[in-house]
Motif scaffolding. Sequence first.
Motif, mmCIF file in Angstrom:
data_model
loop_
_atom_site.group_PDB
_atom_site.id
_atom_site.type_symbol
_atom_site.label_atom_id
_atom_site.label_comp_id
_atom_site.label_asym_id
_atom_site.label_seq_id
_atom_site.Cartn_x
_atom_site.Cartn_y
_atom_site.Cartn_z
ATOM 1 N N VAL A 225 0.663 -1.147 0.200
ATOM 2 C CA VAL A 225 0.255 -0.113 -0.074
ATOM 3 C C VAL A 225 0.877 1.297 0.036
ATOM 4 O O VAL A 225 0.666 2.296 -0.814
ATOM 5 C CB VAL A 225 -1.094 -0.017 1.282
ATOM 6 N N LEU A 226 1.862 1.420 1.022
ATOM 7 C CA LEU A 226 2.688 2.444 0.844
ATOM 8 C C LEU A 226 3.318 2.562 -0.292
ATOM 9 O O LEU A 226 3.684 3.670 -0.702
ATOM 10 C CB LEU A 226 3.809 2.129 2.219
ATOM 11 N N LEU A 227 4.146 1.749 -0.849
ATOM 12 C CA LEU A 227 4.920 1.891 -2.064
ATOM 13 C C LEU A 227 4.082 2.250 -3.373
ATOM 14 O O LEU A 227 4.322 2.981 -4.076
ATOM 15 C CB LEU A 227 5.575 0.497 -2.549
ATOM 16 N N ALA A 228 2.685 1.784 -3.130
ATOM 17 C CA ALA A 228 1.786 2.185 -4.303
ATOM 18 C C ALA A 228 1.163 3.525 -4.086
ATOM 19 O O ALA A 228 1.169 4.387 -5.060
ATOM 20 C CB ALA A 228 0.775 1.268 -4.522
ATOM 21 N N GLU A 229 1.325 4.042 -2.903
ATOM 22 C CA GLU A 229 0.887 5.552 -2.896
ATOM 23 C C GLU A 229 1.997 6.327 -3.049
ATOM 24 O O GLU A 229 1.849 7.490 -3.479
ATOM 25 C CB GLU A 229 0.236 5.632 -1.437
ATOM 26 N N TRP A 230 3.215 5.790 -2.685
ATOM 27 C CA TRP A 230 4.391 6.689 -2.981
ATOM 28 C C TRP A 230 4.835 6.785 -4.266
ATOM 29 O O TRP A 230 5.088 7.831 -4.887
ATOM 30 C CB TRP A 230 5.677 5.709 -2.296
ATOM 31 N N GLN A 231 4.326 5.872 -5.190
ATOM 32 C CA GLN A 231 4.545 5.935 -6.912
ATOM 33 C C GLN A 231 3.540 7.121 -7.095
ATOM 34 O O GLN A 231 3.561 7.903 -8.184
ATOM 35 C CB GLN A 231 4.433 4.786 -7.447
ATOM 36 N N LYS A 232 2.237 6.973 -6.761
ATOM 37 C CA LYS A 232 1.251 8.285 -6.909
ATOM 38 C C LYS A 232 1.691 9.439 -6.724
ATOM 39 O O LYS A 232 1.549 10.347 -7.329
ATOM 40 C CB LYS A 232 0.040 7.830 -6.342
ATOM 41 N N LYS B 122 4.872 10.524 -6.433
ATOM 42 C CA LYS B 122 5.687 10.952 -7.228
ATOM 43 C C LYS B 122 5.424 11.527 -8.758
ATOM 44 O O LYS B 122 6.021 12.218 -9.255
ATOM 45 C CB LYS B 122 6.841 9.873 -7.610
ATOM 46 N N GLN B 123 4.092 11.150 -9.078
ATOM 47 C CA GLN B 123 3.607 11.504 -10.303
ATOM 48 C C GLN B 123 2.758 12.721 -10.292
ATOM 49 O O GLN B 123 2.057 13.184 -11.248
ATOM 50 C CB GLN B 123 2.580 10.302 -10.819
ATOM 51 N N THR B 124 2.630 13.158 -9.015
ATOM 52 C CA THR B 124 1.820 14.589 -8.936
ATOM 53 C C THR B 124 2.619 15.581 -9.322
ATOM 54 O O THR B 124 3.860 15.905 -9.164
ATOM 55 C CB THR B 124 1.267 14.712 -7.553
ATOM 56 N N MET B 125 2.108 16.829 -9.629
ATOM 57 C CA MET B 125 2.839 18.022 -10.485
ATOM 58 C C MET B 125 2.871 19.200 -9.463
ATOM 59 O O MET B 125 1.869 19.370 -8.737
ATOM 60 C CB MET B 125 2.345 18.486 -11.673
ATOM 61 N N ILE B 126 4.081 19.585 -9.263
ATOM 62 C CA ILE B 126 4.048 20.954 -8.421
ATOM 63 C C ILE B 126 4.872 21.994 -9.029
ATOM 64 O O ILE B 126 5.534 21.708 -10.279
ATOM 65 C CB ILE B 126 4.947 20.599 -6.897
ATOM 66 N N VAL B 127 5.119 23.306 -8.604
ATOM 67 C CA VAL B 127 5.844 24.130 -9.365
ATOM 68 C C VAL B 127 7.188 24.082 -8.433
ATOM 69 O O VAL B 127 7.049 24.511 -7.350
ATOM 70 C CB VAL B 127 5.104 25.673 -9.291
ATOM 71 N N GLU C 266 9.203 26.078 -12.632
ATOM 72 C CA GLU C 266 8.547 25.338 -13.771
ATOM 73 C C GLU C 266 7.840 24.255 -13.030
ATOM 74 O O GLU C 266 8.249 23.646 -11.911
ATOM 75 C CB GLU C 266 9.850 24.645 -14.240
ATOM 76 N N LYS C 267 6.843 23.617 -13.678
ATOM 77 C CA LYS C 267 6.041 22.288 -13.350
ATOM 78 C C LYS C 267 6.880 21.138 -13.482
ATOM 79 O O LYS C 267 7.441 20.964 -14.602
ATOM 80 C CB LYS C 267 4.688 22.415 -14.067
ATOM 81 N N ILE C 268 6.785 20.368 -12.406
ATOM 82 C CA ILE C 268 7.625 19.340 -12.392
ATOM 83 C C ILE C 268 7.257 18.130 -11.673
ATOM 84 O O ILE C 268 6.458 18.670 -10.593
ATOM 85 C CB ILE C 268 9.034 19.505 -11.910
ATOM 86 N N TYR C 269 7.246 17.021 -11.722
ATOM 87 C CA TYR C 269 6.927 15.934 -10.919
ATOM 88 C C TYR C 269 7.541 15.794 -9.575
ATOM 89 O O TYR C 269 8.613 16.135 -9.379
ATOM 90 C CB TYR C 269 6.917 14.459 -11.713
ATOM 91 N N TRP C 270 6.639 15.347 -8.631
ATOM 92 C CA TRP C 270 7.310 15.447 -7.535
ATOM 93 C C TRP C 270 8.491 14.520 -7.120
ATOM 94 O O TRP C 270 9.497 14.662 -6.664
ATOM 95 C CB TRP C 270 6.295 14.826 -6.236
#
Length: 343
Positions: A291-298, A300-305, A311-315
């Motif tokens: 569960v933790l690793l699956a959520e960690w991958q999610k 990492k795919q969220t965008m921030i500035v 610049e917008k970039i993946y976490w």
Amino acid sequence: MRHLLNTLFVTSQEIYLSLENENIVAWKGNQIVQRLPLLNLENILYFGHKGASPALLGACAKRNIGFCFFDMNGRFLARVSGTVRGNVLLRKMQYRLSDSDKESCGIARFFIMGKILNARTVLMRMARDHPLSVDQEKFTHIIKMFLRSASDAQTTSDTDELRGIEGNAAQLYFSVFDQLILQNKKSFYFQRRIKRPPADFVNAMLSFTYTILAHDCASALEGAGLDSYVGFLHRDRPGRESLALDLMEELRSIYADRFVLTLINNRLILPVHFQKKENGAVWLNDDGRKVLLAEWQKKKQTMIVHPFLQEKIYWGLIPYVQALLLARYIRGDMDGYPAFVGR
């Protein structure tokens, strides 16, 4: 694909790279999705499994463009480079700076300032979003103390003093960490940071998440051409990736701690996801780690500035960008290292 800091980030599993004249050609299946000139590129960081053509790898080696391969979890796999590479000079400079207490402190204080300011941000957001769940007076006091601590870290020239500033700030931060937990308080509570071994659910999650983050930082540093084992705040110790521990300091609260709190407060992690050993140690069980690793991958795919690059970039690319910025600072291309300070 993103182009930042003269570095090409390839994060799609379906992209294959080839060479056409002086251009990188990105293929998705039989379709060309992008062309990018090799000119002015310093590094290519490739996350995936499709790979690149021998012609492109040869061209990168000839032009001294570092081509680094990572798996989809961000683990460093290999680097392709030519016979002459700036990494030798970069690492020699890293070793010289690490051998000097004064120079080490000058770099380490950037990490600690970032760590303290990010911890302050976490507390400020909690006080703002959940004013009835926290001790406002205590939070306000600690938030003010963090500004003073960050200022002290910025001006000190003694590494031992810097460690003391960091330790005091961490103690203040963890003294109110339990108030950041909003759900299932009977099972998820925090009294103090216990590392070896963790004795409760929250410490078990923190330790596991810090380990993942440290591995991500180590891979990022290797990709940037730095030696992850030679640090500035964390001193040399056989088998310890000291520079990875340095780099992750600024990311602990804003990245790892927030992630753990999200899992608890959204009830994604439950008591059934843990096991307790005979010696009292508490660890995530197989289901809990999944569960933790699956959520960690999610995550990492969220965008921030990115606060410095704007610049917008993946976490998930933040450690890699910070490693590249650190390499530039060590080479003398920048006047200071811009620690990642979130919002």
